[in-house]
Design an enzyme around this catalytic site. Structure first.
Site, PDB file in Angstrom:
ATOM      1  N   SER A  32      -4.081   6.782  -8.267  1.00 53.55           N
ATOM      2  CA  SER A  32      -4.001   6.808  -9.723  1.00 53.55           C
ATOM      3  C   SER A  32      -4.542   8.126 -10.246  1.00 53.55           C
ATOM      4  O   SER A  32      -5.348   8.792  -9.588  1.00 53.55           O
ATOM      5  CB  SER A  32      -4.826   5.671 -10.328  1.00 53.55           C
ATOM      6  OG  SER A  32      -6.217   5.950 -10.225  1.00 53.55           O
ATOM      7  N   ASP A  33      -4.089   8.501 -11.431  1.00 51.64           N
ATOM      8  CA  ASP A  33      -4.821   9.528 -12.156  1.00 51.64           C
ATOM      9  C   ASP A  33      -6.178   8.930 -12.510  1.00 51.64           C
ATOM     10  O   ASP A  33      -6.358   7.708 -12.510  1.00 51.64           O
ATOM     11  CB  ASP A  33      -4.052   9.954 -13.407  1.00 51.64           C
ATOM     12  CG  ASP A  33      -4.447  11.347 -13.888  1.00 51.64           C
ATOM     13  OD1 ASP A  33      -5.528  11.834 -13.492  1.00 51.64           O
ATOM     14  OD2 ASP A  33      -3.684  11.948 -14.663  1.00 51.64           O
ATOM     15  N   TRP A  34      -7.130   9.777 -12.819  1.00 50.56           N
ATOM     16  CA  TRP A  34      -8.505   9.317 -13.008  1.00 50.56           C
ATOM     17  C   TRP A  34      -8.629   8.439 -14.258  1.00 50.56           C
ATOM     18  O   TRP A  34      -8.519   8.921 -15.386  1.00 50.56           O
ATOM     19  CB  TRP A  34      -9.428  10.529 -13.088  1.00 50.56           C
ATOM     20  CG  TRP A  34      -9.981  10.974 -11.766  1.00 50.56           C
ATOM     21  CD1 TRP A  34     -11.287  11.228 -11.490  1.00 50.56           C
ATOM     22  CD2 TRP A  34      -9.278  11.205 -10.534  1.00 50.56           C
ATOM     23  NE1 TRP A  34     -11.441  11.597 -10.168  1.00 50.56           N
ATOM     24  CE2 TRP A  34     -10.220  11.596  -9.555  1.00 50.56           C
ATOM     25  CE3 TRP A  34      -7.944  11.110 -10.148  1.00 50.56           C
ATOM     26  CZ2 TRP A  34      -9.885  11.897  -8.240  1.00 50.56           C
ATOM     27  CZ3 TRP A  34      -7.593  11.408  -8.842  1.00 50.56           C
ATOM     28  CH2 TRP A  34      -8.547  11.786  -7.910  1.00 50.56           C
ATOM     29  N   GLY A  35      -8.808   7.133 -14.031  1.00 49.82           N
ATOM     30  CA  GLY A  35      -8.918   6.182 -15.131  1.00 49.82           C
ATOM     31  C   GLY A  35      -7.591   5.620 -15.595  1.00 49.82           C
ATOM     32  O   GLY A  35      -7.516   5.037 -16.681  1.00 49.82           O
TER      33      GLY A  35
END
Length: 746
Positions: free
Chosen positions: A227-230
């Site tokens: 995932s992208d961060w968050g």
């Protein structure tokens, strides 16, 4: 390492813990079984590895080399150059014990306002995909993984974590997925990073069609999806969709959600095994590729960054041959960016550069220049004293070179620009200098296009984008002719913001943005509309000249299962050595059987060659089915319509040096299916149906039996649904019409 055996030794809770990071940059270790972490780090144009003190508190990032940003290096149109940049980044990762660098960023430049455009490669998916693939190959050749991002349709920063990109299937495939597809198939990245946003209402992080059906099953990707961060919404749904690794840590929260979902029967433990197994594979593959005691020369990489920047800069204007500069003349450098250049963007890609070379420092290698600061960067306000000093310096010089562009605050990850304008204080400075000096060159520092209201008043414009820590040396190399400029625009520079095709639908309304311009992004739109632009896609000047001749193809007619070889001879007709980017475009010519709306031309090949004065080289291209195809959502799949296609060699999308025509036939033509709702015009394209209709014409139009009258009646009936004929002609029955439809389908 036998992943299956290792999984059998893990508890469900341990498997779930592998599915998220232990912190911002490491995967979760399992000490009980001596399972280590893999280390990730930000990129993509430099290594941004965080460092901490003995108490674990973050203290900054390591010193590393900041290379030109993606938006700059894409203008090189040079696969080998960006691959060498990737190799250097891989070397730095090995030296810092980093297993995966987050990049490249392949998102399409839908609007010039996107705050992260400086990281992205192009408005064109072919160019973006080819350059990304070479970057990936370079990094991965050093035993370091890449993370292709942000998958997919992350084309704005405004509400990027909640917005839904509403895109039709053809547009998604042809524009927003095509670059990723090329990068996956040719580059073979270790990981792919999903984006924050939704696509047609579904978050990327839980989009099974995107992460599994398309990425893995269609394209053959066998690596890890993170995932992208968050970016994670519902973690169990992400497991089912094919999201392997959540970053950063969820501090156990989402791990517990995975365990809970298994116990409640919403997902199977086998599903967790699949994603956890991919994390384990990443960890052990990364460890196997580690190189011990690696070091690299920061100075050598700085020199490489200078070379890359110099070959990526685009010479937009050179009236009266003002460039290259004559070192014997009195030259004034004006503008704060000459002393302290803006060379990178803000956000996750911001590098702690180990050194920075500005043009004012680099020019000392060649000659002495006068200098005036000209403007302040802290706010858009004219400082009259600085303006006066700049005007006096320009007046006393033979040539004034103004270093201008966008300050850091104007563009960054996290927010979009509200307009395309440069600071007004800088525009005023340029106007004031032009009033006292006829010979003016402007050097631009910006991550995305800007409006240039003074373009007609200056003799020279050099677009250097955000050229990395060695940008000043590269600018001096180009300005004084030590390097012949060879960059070409990887995006169109419009006359004004409202000309952009996404203007009315960017950034959307609250959490919904509609991509109503469809496939007509960038030059595809401007060329189709025959709209004036400031500088077209693929444009860039040189200090020498090039001619093209002998454009030819090895066949004039092919099936779409064949390949076509196209070649052209390019010659350096000037008196300087230089590099030229040969661009190949393909356009579908109008024809009676072509139903799809297509761009006028699309980039389908490019090669960069270096030529000495008078030297010629033959450049060859191979075109395949995808070079002629569009995405047909009804099949669904890539389809080539039968007919003629124009193949053009261009110096830009607007300046074509030669064209030829080939005929392409689909190996598996689509057979149309007719119904009573089909139009008469559609049925008349079928020979059997046309013959039957001819027989009915006299019945439908008694007394009108001349050829001219029948042609007129055909035109009248062309767009009438078959079933409606009975409403106007009582002597024609539905049964008879259905028989015609059935016969046409047979």
């Amino acid at each position: 390492m036998d992943i299956k055996t290792l999984l059998s030794q893990l508890t469900l809770e341990e498997k779930a813990s592998l599915c998220s990071g232990i912190d911002s940059w490491r995967t979760e270790p399992i000490p009980r079984l001596s399972i280590p972490s893999a280390v990730l780090s930000d990129g993509p144009h430099g290594l941004r590895k965080e460092i901490s003190d003995e108490n674990g508190q973050k203290t900054g990032t390591v010193e590393s080399v900041c290379f030109p940003t993606g938006g700059a290096v894409a203008c090189s149109f040079d696969r080998s150059l960006i691959r060498r940049m990737g190799e250097a980044l891989g070397e730095e990762c090995q030296a810092e014990n980093v297993h995966v660098i987050l990049g490249p960023a392949v998102n399409i430049k839908r609007s010039p306002l996107c705050g992260r455009n400086f990281e992205y490669l192009s408005e064109d998916p072919y160019l973006a995909g080819e350059m990304a693939a070479s970057y990936i190959q370079g990094v991965e050749s050093q035993g370091v993984g890449t993370s292709l991002k942000h998958f997919a349709a992350n084309n704005q920063e405004n509400r990027r974590m909640t917005v839904s990109a509403e895109i039709d299937e053809r547009t998604l495939r042809e524009i927003y997925l095509a670059g990723f597809e090329t990068a996956v198939k040719k580059g073979k990245p270790t990981t792919v990073m999903c984006s924050y946003n939704k696509i047609n209402g579904v978050y990327s992080s839980e989009n099974k069609r995107l992460l599994t059906d398309i990425l893995r099953k269609e394209w053959g990707f066998d690596g890890l999806v993170m995932s992208d961060w968050g970016a994670v919404n519902r973690r169990p749904d992400g497991v089912l969709a094919g999201l392997d690794l959540e970053m950063p840590s969820s501090h156990g929260e989402n791990d517990a959600e995975i365990v809970k979902a298994v116990k409640e029967g919403r997902i199977r433990e086998e599903d967790v095994d699949i994603v956890a197994g991919r994390v384990l594979k990443l960890v052990y593959d990364s460890l196997a590729k580690e190189k011990k005691n690696v070091s690299y020369s920061k100075e050598e990489h700085h020199t490489l960054a200078r070379k890359i920047a110099s070959e990526s800069m685009v010479l937009l204007k050179n009236e009266n041959e003002i460039l290259p500069l004559d070192a014997s003349k009195k030259i004034a450098f004006i503008g704060k960016f000459a002393e302290v250049p803006r060379y990178q963007g803000g956000g996750s890609s911001h590098i702690n550069s180990y050194k920075l070379t500005g043009a004012l420092e680099a020019v000392k290698e060649i000659c002495s220049v006068s200098y005036a600061q000209g403007y302040i960067l802290e706010e858009d306000r004219t400082e009259e004293t600085l303006l006066k000093e700049a005007v006096e310096a320009a007046k006393a010089a033979d040539v004034a070179v103004i270093f201008a562009g966008l300050p850091d605050a104007f563009e960054s990850e996290g927010y979009d620009r509200p307009h395309m304008k440069m600071p007004e204080c800088q525009n005023r400075l340029i106007e004031a200098v032009c009033e006292v000096q006829k010979h003016v060159v402007v050097v631009l520092h910006n991550g995305a296009p800007v409006e240039i209201p003074w373009a007609g008043k200056v003799d020279g414009i050099l677009e250097s984008y955000l050229g990395g820590q060695a940008v000043g040396g590269a600018q001096v190399d180009v300005l004084f002719g030590n390097v012949n400029p060879s960059g070409k625009l990887a995006e169109t520079i419009p006359l004004k913001l409202s000309d952009n095709p996404s203007y009315l639908n960017f950034p959307g309304e609250k959490d919904r943005v509609e991509y109503r311009e469809g496939i007509f992004v960038g030059y595809r739109y401007y060329d189709k509309k025959e709209m004036g632009v400031l500088y077209p896609f693929g444009y860039g000047l040189s200090y020498t000249t090039f001619s093209y001749s002998g454009l030819k193809a090895d066949k004039t007619e092919i099936n779409d299962t064949d390949t076509l070889q196209v070649s052209v001879t390019v010659k350096n007709t000037g008196d300087r050595a230089g590099k030229e980017v040969i661009q190949l475009y393909v356009g579908s010519l109008p024809g009676p059987e072509k139903a799809a709306i297509r761009p006028v031309r699309e980039l389908k090949g490019f090669e960069k060659v270096e030529l000495q004065p008078g030297e010629s080289k033959e450049v060859s291209f191979t075109l395949d089915k995808r070079s002629f195809a569009f995405y047909n959502s009804e099949i669904p799949g890539w389809y080539v319509e039968d007919g003629e296609y124009e193949i053009s060699i261009g110096k830009s999308s607007r300046e074509l040096a030669g064209s030829l025509t080939v005929t392409v036939h689909p190996a598996s033509p689509i057979r149309p299916h007719y119904t009573m709702e089909s139009t008469v015009g559609d049925l008349l394209k079928n020979e059997k149906a046309k013959a039957r209709f001819k027989a009915y014409m006299a019945k439908m139009f008694p007394g009108q039996d001349t050829d001219e009258e029948l042609l007129m009646m055909e035109a009248v009936m062309d767009q009438v649904p078959v079933h409606s004929i009975c409403s106007f002609h009582p002597n024609v029955t539905l049964r008879e019409l259905q028989e015609i439809v059935d016969e046409a389908n047979r």
